[in-house]
Design an enzyme around this catalytic site. Structure first.
Site, PDB file in Angstrom:
ATOM      1  N   ASN A 127      -0.113   2.577  -5.998  1.00 22.24           N
ATOM      2  CA  ASN A 127       0.183   3.933  -6.478  1.00 22.24           C
ATOM      3  C   ASN A 127       1.564   4.311  -5.971  1.00 22.24           C
ATOM      4  OD1 ASN A 127      -2.345   4.383  -4.197  1.00 22.24           O
ATOM      5  ND2 ASN A 127      -0.337   5.182  -3.656  1.00 22.24           N
TER       6      ASN A 127
ATOM      7  N   CYS B 150      -5.625   4.749  -4.167  1.00 23.00           N
ATOM      8  CA  CYS B 150      -5.862   3.361  -3.766  1.00 23.00           C
ATOM      9  C   CYS B 150      -6.997   2.624  -4.470  1.00 23.00           C
ATOM     10  CB  CYS B 150      -6.125   3.320  -2.265  1.00 23.00           C
ATOM     11  SG  CYS B 150      -4.954   4.232  -1.260  1.00 23.00           S
TER      12      CYS B 150
ATOM     13  N   ASP C 256       0.828  -1.204   0.000  1.00 21.38           N
ATOM     14  CA  ASP C 256       0.000   0.000   0.000  1.00 21.38           C
ATOM     15  C   ASP C 256       0.869   1.264   0.000  1.00 21.38           C
ATOM     16  OD1 ASP C 256      -2.199   1.632   0.160  1.00 21.38           O
ATOM     17  OD2 ASP C 256      -3.067   0.666   1.922  1.00 21.38           O
ATOM     18  N   ASP C 257       0.761   2.071  -1.064  1.00 18.27           N
ATOM     19  CA  ASP C 257       1.474   3.355  -1.176  1.00 18.27           C
ATOM     20  C   ASP C 257       2.991   3.194  -1.298  1.00 18.27           C
ATOM     21  OD1 ASP C 257      -0.999   4.520  -0.922  1.00 18.27           O
ATOM     22  OD2 ASP C 257      -0.572   5.597   0.930  1.00 18.27           O
TER      23      ASP C 257
ATOM     24  N   HIS D 278     -11.531  -1.769   0.347  1.00 19.44           N
ATOM     25  CA  HIS D 278     -11.679  -0.458  -0.299  1.00 19.44           C
ATOM     26  C   HIS D 278     -12.460  -0.527  -1.606  1.00 19.44           C
ATOM     27  CE1 HIS D 278      -9.538   3.719  -0.715  1.00 19.44           C
ATOM     28  NE2 HIS D 278     -10.795   3.826  -0.317  1.00 19.44           N
TER      29      HIS D 278
ATOM     30  N   HIS E 259       1.283   2.230   4.149  1.00 15.55           N
ATOM     31  CA  HIS E 259       0.310   3.322   4.259  1.00 15.55           C
ATOM     32  C   HIS E 259       0.362   3.939   5.652  1.00 15.55           C
ATOM     33  CE1 HIS E 259      -3.642   5.307   4.236  1.00 15.55           C
ATOM     34  NE2 HIS E 259      -3.755   5.059   2.944  1.00 15.55           N
TER      35      HIS E 259
END
Length: 517
Positions: A297, A69, A31-32, A128, A238
């Site tokens: 991302n 996301c 994540d991220d 999500h 994240h």
């Protein structure tokens, strides 16, 4: 659908690839995660197990995701561009706890597709994709089990997501428990089949360790003769920046506190990957496994994080600049030719391509799996041969005629301001978050050659007017197929009496659960 699991023959790119039976698929989302946030690009990051896997497989040089996301995840799971399913706006399914939206139920997601080929399907981590009604939750979209959270972000130790208007507190963490503030509800579920139930007793358990424990439990009980699809949507790296103290200690060479926490979270993910691959080897499953590692991302270097690193790329999360959408990713598998190990692939790939690639490897057609046909292409043949990508263009995003970006060959067109933060983050001093420049592309389109100029320093819109016009025309043509938020079914109309108050429905239990059934 009856699927012959004895022999799968794929004729791709004039090459024939034979797979004895449907492959196990491990699809891991970090994540991220930024471009420069892995050990093979920045030795400051200690990720030896991830680095080893990457070196045994194929690292992607031109891999495209969305700028944040939820739309990237819907691309993974549906194979559709965000602008085809109502995910092209800046909403990002937020605030996810209370918004009555979810990916249109008419779309068959990846786990439901693979169920047709006899797969066992499991998910951990960040969903999500909507959950206001139970039909939108993971085990109603094709997963056999789900242990994770529904929203777009939460704390790593208390596992809480906030009610709108009550922010999370971003604090360095240790392996301890924390009080849950008023207005914060726990977002953690352990669902099997149609049974949806909150997961209690995890306050103080770090998210990556909790999820890895569940993955190992599933693998321990799994019959290796049954193909398995594991969608492992880890929440690290994240925000909030939190980490067990032992990972913080081993990163003592990093002097910037936030960067040290960030690196510590990567260390936790590295151990997770090592434990999972070791278990697959122990279960004699690895030789028939495809392991995909991807970010959703670019790194977030907002005021809350200021720790991710997309150097040398421009921009970061929330932007269409390369730092926001050129993703870190690799694939490794014994099913790929041995000559493809320890290589990189420069062909263009987009997040939507996994849907068609994996479904066709499993022998399941997907052209009729939703109102809009899949946007992906099958990249397995190109990855296996090292030949040209079947993808020659990619929609980064289209939101009307004046907000978006596309790739056509080596060139990238921006219509409207690509987003903030803009600029380039120096690796040596992450406290200097960006070099501000005036908002480009806002008054007129910009054009970059992102192959010869990957850092996007040289706008070619004035020097190459014919190429600029070519891409503008292509953008306009692609924009004709945009499906608006209203048309997409992403956010269904409210019932006659309106939607119930999500917080009021859930505050008695203290857990975020479907609230509009």
């Amino acid at each position: 659908m009856a699927i012959n699991q004895q022999l799968f023959v794929f004729v791709l790119c004039a090459c024939t690839f034979i797979v004895a039976k449907p492959p196990h698929i491990v699809f891991l989302v970090a994540d991220d995660l930024g471009w420069n946030d892995v050990g093979w690009r920045d030795p400051q990051i200690k990720s030896p197990k991830i680095d080893k896997l990457a070196s045994e497989g194929i690292i992607f040089d031109d891999y495209n995701v969305f700028k944040f996301c939820s739309p990237s995840r819907s691309a993974f799971l549906t194979g559709r561009y965000p602008y085809h399913i109502g995910q092209q706006t800046d909403m990002n399914m937020n605030p996810a706890c209370i918004i009555p939206c979810g990916i249109n139920l008419s779309y068959k997601m990846m786990p439901a597709v693979l169920k047709e080929a006899g797969y066992s399907t499991h998910m951990i981590g960040k969903w999500h994709q909507g959950y206001f009604k139970k039909e939108y939750t993971p085990t109603y979209r094709g997963f056999d089990t789900f242990l994770g959270f529904y929203a777009g972000g939460e704390t790593h130790y208390t596992h809480v997501s906030p009610y709108e208007g009550i922010p999370l507190w971003w604090t360095p963490a240790d392996n301890a428990t924390y009080p849950i503030k008023p207005g914060h509800l726990i977002d953690l579920s352990n669902n099997t089949g149609k049974e949806i139930r909150p997961l209690a007793g995890q306050n103080g358990t770090f998210s990556a360790e909790m999820y890895t424990k569940e993955v190992l439990r599933i693998l321990n009980q799994h019959n290796p003769d049954v193909p398995i699809y594991m969608y492992l949507a880890y929440h690290v790296v994240h925000i909030p920046l939190e980490s067990p103290s032992y990972y913080y200690d081993i990163n003592s060479d990093i002097k910037t506190h936030n960067r040290r926490l960030y690196a510590s979270m990567m260390s936790s993910l590295d151990d997770a990957v090592g434990n999972i691959t070791a278990k697959l080897l122990e279960k004699n499953m690895w030789d028939n496994t495809i392991f995909i590692f991807t970010t959703d991302n670019g790194a977030d270097f907002s005021e809350y994080s200021n720790a991710g690193n997309n150097a040398p790329l421009r921009g970061g999360k929330f932007t269409h600049w390369q730092g926001g959408v050129r993703g870190t990713a690799f694939i490794t598998s014994p099913l790929l030719p041995s000559s493809r190990a320890n290589t990189s692939y420069s062909g263009m790939i987009h997040a939507v391509d996994w849907y068609k690639t994996l479904s066709e490897l499993a022998g399941v057609p997907v052209d009729q799996t939703g109102p809009v046909a899949p946007d992906g292409v099958n990249i397995w043949g190109a990855l296996s041969s090292g030949g040209p990508s079947p993808r020659t263009e990619a929609v980064i995003n289209i939101w009307g005629n004046n907000s978006g970006a596309i790739r056509v060959g080596d060139f990238k067109l921006y219509r409207g301001f690509p987003g903030s933060p803009d600029g380039w983050v120096p690796r040596a001093n992450l406290q200097n978050t960006e070099v501000q420049v005036p908002k480009p592309c806002e008054e007129k389109p910009c054009l970059f050659n992102v192959i010869t100029d990957p850092t996007e320093h040289n706008d070619l819109s004035n020097s190459m007017p014919d190429k600029l016009q070519e891409l503008i025309q292509r953008y306009d043509e692609l924009a004709k197929s945009e499906v608006s938020l209203e048309e997409s079914g992403l956010c269904p109309p409210p019932p006659p009496n309106g939607w119930p108050n999500a917080f009021e429905v859930n505050k008695k239990s203290g857990y975020w659960e479907p609230w509009a059934d």
